[in-house]
Design a protein around this motif. Structure first.
Motif, PDB file in Angstrom:
ATOM      1  N   ARG A  10       5.208 -25.749  40.538  1.00 43.61           N
ATOM      2  CA  ARG A  10       6.059 -24.669  41.038  1.00 43.61           C
ATOM      3  C   ARG A  10       5.373 -23.822  42.105  1.00 43.61           C
ATOM      4  O   ARG A  10       6.014 -23.357  43.041  1.00 43.61           O
ATOM      5  N   TYR A  11       4.067 -23.607  41.976  1.00 41.22           N
ATOM      6  CA  TYR A  11       3.348 -22.705  42.885  1.00 41.22           C
ATOM      7  C   TYR A  11       2.416 -23.519  43.772  1.00 41.22           C
ATOM      8  O   TYR A  11       1.581 -24.289  43.278  1.00 41.22           O
ATOM      9  N   VAL A  12       2.563 -23.371  45.072  1.00 34.71           N
ATOM     10  CA  VAL A  12       1.750 -24.148  46.001  1.00 34.71           C
ATOM     11  C   VAL A  12       1.114 -23.212  47.031  1.00 34.71           C
ATOM     12  O   VAL A  12       1.605 -22.116  47.288  1.00 34.71           O
ATOM     13  N   GLN A  13       0.020 -23.680  47.592  1.00 35.08           N
ATOM     14  CA  GLN A  13      -0.709 -22.881  48.583  1.00 35.08           C
ATOM     15  C   GLN A  13      -0.979 -23.716  49.813  1.00 35.08           C
ATOM     16  O   GLN A  13      -1.431 -24.859  49.724  1.00 35.08           O
ATOM     17  N   ALA A  14      -0.717 -23.124  50.967  1.00 35.32           N
ATOM     18  CA  ALA A  14      -1.017 -23.762  52.247  1.00 35.32           C
ATOM     19  C   ALA A  14      -1.981 -22.877  53.020  1.00 35.32           C
ATOM     20  O   ALA A  14      -1.908 -21.642  52.936  1.00 35.32           O
ATOM     21  N   SER A  15      -2.887 -23.502  53.778  1.00 38.71           N
ATOM     22  CA  SER A  15      -3.831 -22.773  54.615  1.00 38.71           C
ATOM     23  C   SER A  15      -3.634 -23.184  56.065  1.00 38.71           C
ATOM     24  O   SER A  15      -3.623 -24.377  56.375  1.00 38.71           O
ATOM     25  N   LEU A  16      -3.470 -22.197  56.921  1.00 37.54           N
ATOM     26  CA  LEU A  16      -3.358 -22.412  58.362  1.00 37.54           C
ATOM     27  C   LEU A  16      -4.710 -22.082  58.991  1.00 37.54           C
ATOM     28  O   LEU A  16      -5.191 -20.952  58.892  1.00 37.54           O
ATOM     29  N   TYR A  17      -5.327 -23.074  59.588  1.00 44.23           N
ATOM     30  CA  TYR A  17      -6.618 -22.877  60.247  1.00 44.23           C
ATOM     31  C   TYR A  17      -6.340 -22.586  61.712  1.00 44.23           C
ATOM     32  O   TYR A  17      -5.889 -23.449  62.457  1.00 44.23           O
ATOM     33  N   THR A  18      -6.588 -21.335  62.100  1.00 41.04           N
ATOM     34  CA  THR A  18      -6.159 -20.862  63.408  1.00 41.04           C
ATOM     35  C   THR A  18      -7.184 -19.913  64.003  1.00 41.04           C
ATOM     36  O   THR A  18      -7.429 -18.823  63.453  1.00 41.04           O
ATOM     37  N   LYS A  19      -7.769 -20.294  65.127  1.00 35.19           N
ATOM     38  CA  LYS A  19      -8.645 -19.383  65.860  1.00 35.19           C
ATOM     39  C   LYS A  19      -7.819 -18.389  66.669  1.00 35.19           C
ATOM     40  O   LYS A  19      -8.253 -17.264  66.910  1.00 35.19           O
ATOM     41  N   ALA A  20      -6.638 -18.811  67.060  1.00 34.28           N
ATOM     42  CA  ALA A  20      -5.793 -17.962  67.899  1.00 34.28           C
ATOM     43  C   ALA A  20      -5.393 -16.684  67.172  1.00 34.28           C
ATOM     44  O   ALA A  20      -5.422 -15.592  67.751  1.00 34.28           O
TER      45      ALA A  20
END
Length: 415
Positions: free
Chosen positions: A219-229
């Motif tokens: 039910r619970y998910v995690q996403a990571s955005l790798y962003t230098k900008a």
């Protein structure tokens, strides 16, 4: 191998407010409470010569003797500080070109299982060794013992012990001392003041209209955005508005959250280190708690929102120490609620140059859970922005879209 330690006297104390907050999260996450463990890999310093197993063992033993939090067990609503004992340490032999991989594998292996809070020490340790020389030291912490800032103090002290063999006399408060103060008349007043502030701020929050999505498994998910900008843009805005980059991220996160909830005035909790006073700066314990930030997002001027958030965050920092059970009792009875939680996990906010226009960002799905810790939780790291959310609130596509919208908002606002 086993490392012995002996220091001070055994004593028992209530849990600190920060520990009680984490205990609530542990109970919500069980049996997946290993999710709350966190660890670090420390390269063995070379400045004073090779680190032998004996030298590493001596430093680690002194480290546990220095910090009561590392020799404390949790039983019910009490913490038991032990005066002596033995810490089991794994020793992994490998070739020199395998050190980094072996250390990462040990970190993952030791981080996965939940701690047995009443029986085990709140620290797991491992040495990665090549030809009798320690190359890496792997430490995994139970969140009941330390928070992120406390762990960094432990790592700093271990490195100094490896280099010098001794440390300056400790002056910071210990967890049991903190618990005693929190249960005093002064502590009860801190709670009353915080409850008054939170209640007043809740009165400003407008009702939410939360989106719904089909529930998924897990039910619970995690996403990571790798962003230098996003990181670079946040620093540009921070310099322009004379605030911290953390405030800029908080503003963008809350503005995009209001797009989900339909609120003009939105309240969001933020993790506060509570290490602002001299006596708290070097505390090794879990003393971080949640502060409350409420923003009126009716203005389209992002810089104006940032400056508003700076003032609101300063007020939130002031009232982020309280009895969590009393706060929950009061706020759960109110007709409106805050939305989500913001946690800037960076210890240093480094300025970075804006990347070229063709810079790219990537998304990785970093964890899944079946149990609830928080329905909507945003973390900021070095070059990383992550969101853990309930899929009944946001689909995986919606989670990724939210992160990219925050990145886009920051980049456009920096121009």
């Amino acid at each position: 191998m086993k490392i012995g330690f002996a220091a001070g006297q055994a004593r028992s104390a209530p849990l600190t407010w920060g520990q009680r907050d984490i205990w609530r999260a542990i109970e919500a996450a069980r049996p997946q409470d290993g999710y709350l463990n966190f660890g670090h890999v420390l390269p063995a310093p070379r400045r004073s010569g090779p680190v032998t197993l004996a030298r590493a063992a001596d430093a680690l033993g002194k480290l546990v003797e220095r910090h009561e939090a590392l020799r404390t067990r949790i039983s019910g609503d009490r913490q038991q500080v032990e005066s002596s004992g033995q810490l089991d340490v794994t020793v992994t032999e490998c070739a020199v070109d395998e050190v980094s991989v072996a250390a990462e594998q040990e970190l993952n292996r030791m981080s996965a299982p939940a701690f047995h809070y009443a029986e085990q020490w709140p620290l797991r340790a491992g040495f990665v060794v090549t030809d009798g020389v320690v190359q890496r030291i792997v430490l995994v912490f139970c969140h009941m013992a330390v928070d992120g800032h406390g762990a960094e103090i432990v790592l700093k002290d271990l490195r100094l012990l490896l280099l010098r063999g001794t440390l300056p006399q400790a002056s910071a408060a210990k967890p049991a001392d903190l618990a005693a103060h929190q249960n005093s008349a002064d502590g009860r007043k801190m709670t009353r003041d915080a409850v008054t502030y939170w209640t007043e701020q809740y009165g400003r929050i407008t009702p939410a209209s939360l989106p719904t999505a089909p529930v998924r498994q897990p039910r619970y998910v995690q996403a990571s955005l790798y962003t230098k900008a996003a990181a670079a843009a946040a620093h540009v805005i921070a310099d322009r508005d004379r605030v911290s980059s953390s405030t800029v991220f908080l503003t963008a996160v809350m503005k995009q959250a209001a797009e989900l909830t339909g609120q003009r005035v939105l309240g969001m909790r933020m993790i506060v280190s509570n290490r602002f006073s001299h006596g708290r700066r070097d505390v090794v314990s879990t003393i971080s708690q949640e502060g409350l930030v409420v923003l009126d997002l009716g203005s389209p001027d992002f810089d104006g929102l940032v400056r508003q958030a700076w003032q609101a965050a300063l007020r939130g920092y002031r009232f982020a120490q309280f009895d969590p059970d009393e706060m929950h009792r009061v706020t759960s009875a109110l007709p409106v609620a805050s939305f989500g939680c913001f946690n800037d996990q960076r210890l240093v906010q480094r300025a970075e140059p804006l990347p070229p226009d063709d810079s790219s960002s990537t998304v990785q799905w970093t964890s899944t859970m079946d149990r609830n810790i928080c329905d909507f939780r945003v973390h900021v790291g070095d070059g990383e922005l992550s969101l853990a959310a309930d899929t009944a609130l946001l689909s995986p596509g919606g989670i990724e879209g939210y992160l990219r919208d925050v990145e886009s908002l920051l980049v456009k606002a920096a121009v």
